[in-house]
Design an enzyme around this catalytic site. Structure first.
Site, PDB file in Angstrom:
ATOM      1  N   SER A 154     -33.793  17.033 -33.378  1.00  0.00           N
ATOM      2  CA  SER A 154     -33.487  18.428 -32.478  1.00  0.00           C
ATOM      3  C   SER A 154     -33.866  19.473 -33.358  1.00  0.00           C
ATOM      4  CB  SER A 154     -32.027  18.329 -31.883  1.00  0.00           C
ATOM      5  OG  SER A 154     -31.123  18.250 -32.711  1.00  0.00           O
ATOM      6  N   HIS A 156     -38.273  15.011 -27.615  1.00  0.00           N
ATOM      7  CA  HIS A 156     -37.034  15.239 -27.540  1.00  0.00           C
ATOM      8  C   HIS A 156     -36.270  15.186 -26.002  1.00  0.00           C
ATOM      9  CE1 HIS A 156     -34.208  18.994 -28.427  1.00  0.00           C
ATOM     10  NE2 HIS A 156     -33.722  17.999 -28.731  1.00  0.00           N
ATOM     11  N   GLU A 191     -39.023  17.321 -23.956  1.00  0.00           N
ATOM     12  CA  GLU A 191     -39.881  18.429 -24.860  1.00  0.00           C
ATOM     13  C   GLU A 191     -40.906  17.719 -25.641  1.00  0.00           C
ATOM     14  OE1 GLU A 191     -37.221  20.791 -27.351  1.00  0.00           O
ATOM     15  OE2 GLU A 191     -38.140  22.692 -26.543  1.00  0.00           O
ATOM     16  N   ASN A 224     -33.427  24.290 -28.313  1.00  0.00           N
ATOM     17  CA  ASN A 224     -32.408  24.845 -28.975  1.00  0.00           C
ATOM     18  C   ASN A 224     -32.530  26.289 -29.483  1.00  0.00           C
ATOM     19  OD1 ASN A 224     -30.617  22.458 -28.799  1.00  0.00           O
ATOM     20  ND2 ASN A 224     -31.991  21.339 -30.193  1.00  0.00           N
TER      21      ASN A 224
HETATM   22  N1  3HC Z   1     -25.816   7.638 -17.666  1.00  0.00           N
HETATM   23  C1  3HC Z   1     -26.171   7.523 -16.506  1.00  0.00           C
HETATM   24  N2  3HC Z   1     -25.991   8.525 -15.417  1.00  0.00           N
HETATM   25  C2  3HC Z   1     -25.116   9.260 -15.852  1.00  0.00           C
HETATM   26  C3  3HC Z   1     -24.507   9.735 -17.134  1.00  0.00           C
HETATM   27  C4  3HC Z   1     -24.790   8.598 -18.332  1.00  0.00           C
HETATM   28  N3  3HC Z   1     -24.626   8.438 -19.440  1.00  0.00           N
HETATM   29  N4  3HC Z   1     -23.538  10.589 -17.120  1.00  0.00           N
HETATM   30  C5  3HC Z   1     -23.642  11.115 -15.889  1.00  0.00           C
HETATM   31  N5  3HC Z   1     -24.312  10.447 -15.144  1.00  0.00           N
HETATM   32  C6  3HC Z   1     -24.740  10.552 -13.684  1.00  0.00           C
HETATM   33  C7  3HC Z   1     -23.681  10.206 -12.739  1.00  0.00           C
HETATM   34  O1  3HC Z   1     -23.803   8.712 -12.276  1.00  0.00           O
HETATM   35  C8  3HC Z   1     -24.074  10.960 -11.714  1.00  0.00           C
HETATM   36  O2  3HC Z   1     -24.969  10.533 -10.798  1.00  0.00           O
HETATM   37  P1  3HC Z   1     -25.034  10.941  -9.349  1.00  0.00           P
HETATM   38  O3  3HC Z   1     -25.257  12.719  -9.147  1.00  0.00           O
HETATM   39  O4  3HC Z   1     -26.066  10.187  -8.683  1.00  0.00           O
HETATM   40  O5  3HC Z   1     -23.688  11.056  -8.441  1.00  0.00           O
HETATM   41  C9  3HC Z   1     -24.463  12.384 -12.307  1.00  0.00           C
HETATM   42  O6  3HC Z   1     -24.862  11.929 -13.734  1.00  0.00           O
HETATM   43  C10 3HC Z   1     -23.678  13.522 -12.520  1.00  0.00           C
HETATM   44  O7  3HC Z   1     -22.550  12.861 -13.068  1.00  0.00           O
HETATM   45  P2  3HC Z   1     -20.848  13.230 -12.816  1.00  0.00           P
HETATM   46  O8  3HC Z   1     -20.607  13.430 -11.580  1.00  0.00           O
HETATM   47  O9  3HC Z   1     -20.082  12.131 -13.533  1.00  0.00           O
HETATM   48  O10 3HC Z   1     -20.550  14.458 -13.610  1.00  0.00           O
HETATM   49  P3  3HC Z   1     -21.220  15.874 -13.354  1.00  0.00           P
HETATM   50  O11 3HC Z   1     -21.495  16.132 -11.992  1.00  0.00           O
HETATM   51  O12 3HC Z   1     -20.069  16.702 -14.133  1.00  0.00           O
HETATM   52  O13 3HC Z   1     -22.437  16.156 -14.534  1.00  0.00           O
HETATM   53  C11 3HC Z   1     -23.721  16.079 -16.224  1.00  0.00           C
HETATM   54  C12 3HC Z   1     -22.428  15.706 -15.594  1.00  0.00           C
HETATM   55  C13 3HC Z   1     -24.887  15.513 -15.875  1.00  0.00           C
HETATM   56  C14 3HC Z   1     -23.360  15.857 -17.881  1.00  0.00           C
HETATM   57  C15 3HC Z   1     -23.814  17.960 -16.191  1.00  0.00           C
HETATM   58  O14 3HC Z   1     -22.471  18.299 -16.472  1.00  0.00           O
HETATM   59  C16 3HC Z   1     -24.939  18.324 -16.881  1.00  0.00           C
HETATM   60  O15 3HC Z   1     -26.026  18.440 -16.471  1.00  0.00           O
HETATM   61  N6  3HC Z   1     -24.280  18.974 -17.961  1.00  0.00           N
HETATM   62  C17 3HC Z   1     -25.434  19.733 -18.870  1.00  0.00           C
HETATM   63  C18 3HC Z   1     -25.932  18.854 -19.903  1.00  0.00           C
HETATM   64  C19 3HC Z   1     -26.644  19.404 -20.805  1.00  0.00           C
HETATM   65  O16 3HC Z   1     -27.128  20.492 -20.716  1.00  0.00           O
HETATM   66  N7  3HC Z   1     -27.543  18.393 -21.657  1.00  0.00           N
HETATM   67  C20 3HC Z   1     -28.507  19.120 -22.556  1.00  0.00           C
HETATM   68  C21 3HC Z   1     -27.691  19.188 -23.961  1.00  0.00           C
HETATM   69  S1  3HC Z   1     -28.617  19.778 -25.181  1.00  0.00           S
HETATM   70  C22 3HC Z   1     -29.373  18.136 -25.874  1.00  0.00           C
HETATM   71  O17 3HC Z   1     -29.050  17.052 -25.462  1.00  0.00           O
HETATM   72  C23 3HC Z   1     -30.414  18.569 -27.029  1.00  0.00           C
HETATM   73  C24 3HC Z   1     -30.010  18.387 -28.224  1.00  0.00           C
HETATM   74  O18 3HC Z   1     -30.950  18.690 -29.190  1.00  0.00           O
HETATM   75  C25 3HC Z   1     -28.668  19.259 -28.593  1.00  0.00           C
END
Ligand code: 3HC
Length: 283
Positions: free
Chosen positions: A120, A141, A153, A191
């Protein structure tokens, strides 16, 4: 060239998610870890996340079994990469660790094998130069949680060939991801845009503008973000956020990327977010 088999190096948060999506989409994976206990932990997480998908009827119980069966664990890099078309590296964001891994991979992988890093924050051009095949080196990414987030990405280093890009773009689509091409610059696009927002949210708390809960509420309800920036910072890891901000700050020599002193202090205190049980929130 079709990617028929892949090696994923590292089974941590990103590596186990990457393994999950390759295996689930019909590409067998050699998962490479340093210790059996780390590999067992990665497999347990993949099992749990696949089970969640079975419960939500996104895949069948049979697909879960087939997916798990197509993952083979290796504790030796040379063994794990010797018969694959693509290597995806997801080891910690530490240049010395990555150097050691890439030199072992470069020595053992077949000549046609494409190399991708999930980094990242480290330059793809710099990592490519550690190998004898910079034209076959690219950034892939992914985003956490990998099975859920749609974006891949795809980062082109200075010498990445069009052919390498095309293969990795096509492979991302097989994984049901949407590939977006970007060039190698600090923070890429994701990022470079995300981390200043998180940093600014931390400054708002630091300067007493609002509590973490209220900052997050503003961004969730006012801007329709699924998580507020401080909850997201905890989810990503405050140490990871600090590292990426430092890469942006050093890379551009621009003070607008200076990490907030509160972020530095929290990392010093070992409050790294979800993984340590405390960050801007308690877990
Ligand atoms: N594996 C598989 N499925 C998962 C999962 C996992 N680890 N975590 C969550 N899920 C699924 C759930 O089953 C659910 O599926 P559904 O929509 O079919 O019901 C869906 O994801 C949503 O999960 P939840 O209902 O439990 O929880 P939320 O609705 O609160 O969503 C989230 C959780 C998907 C994490 C949401 O809050 C989100 O999109 N957050 C933002 C995440 C983000 O921005 N990520 C990028 C981070 S930056 C990065 O990674 C880059 C690095 O370089 C820093």
């Amino acid at each position: 060239m079709d990617i028929k088999k892949v090696a994923v190096i590292g089974g941590g948060t990103m590596g186990n998610g990457i393994t999950h999506v390759f295996a689930m989409n019909g590409i067998p994976v050699n998962l490479i870890e340093t210790k059996q206990e780390f590999a067992d932990r990665a497999m347990a997480t993949i099992d749990k996340n696949l089970e969640r998908m079975v419960q939500k009827e996104k895949i069948t119980a049979e697909q879960k079994v087939t997916t798990l069966d197509s993952i083979q664990v290796f504790l030796d890099v040379a063994e794990g990469v010797k018969d694959v078309d693509l290597v995806v590296e997801a080891v910690p964001e530490n240049l010395d660790i990555k150097k050691a891994v890439w030199s072992a991979v470069d020595a053992a992988a077949p000549d046609h094998t494409i190399f991708a890093s999930n980094t990242s924050s480290i330059s793809i051009t710099k990592l490519a130069a550690l190998t004898g095949r910079p034209e076959k080196f690219i950034g892939m990414h992914f985003f956490n949680p990998v099975p859920v987030m749609k974006l891949a990405e795809i980062v082109r280093g200075l010498e990445t060939s069009d052919e390498t890009y095309d293969v990795v773009e096509a492979t991302s689509k097989v994984l049901a991801k949407v590939p977006v091409p970007v060039n190698d610059m600090p923070g890429f696009v994701s990022n470079r845009v995300l981390m200043p927002m998180i940093n600014e949210a931390i400054f708002a708390v630091y300067e007493g503008v609002a509590t973490p809960e209220h900052v997050d509420e503003v961004m969730k309800l006012g801007m329709a973000h699924p998580m507020g920036p401080l909850r997201l910072a905890d989810f990503i890891g405050l140490d990871v956020c600090l590292d990426i901000l430092n890469v942006l700050y050093d890379g551009f020599k621009d003070p607008k990327y200076r990490p907030c002193p509160l972020l530095i202090k929290m990392v010093d205190a070992g409050k790294l977010g979800n993984k340590t049980g405390a960050g801007f929130y308690s877990y």
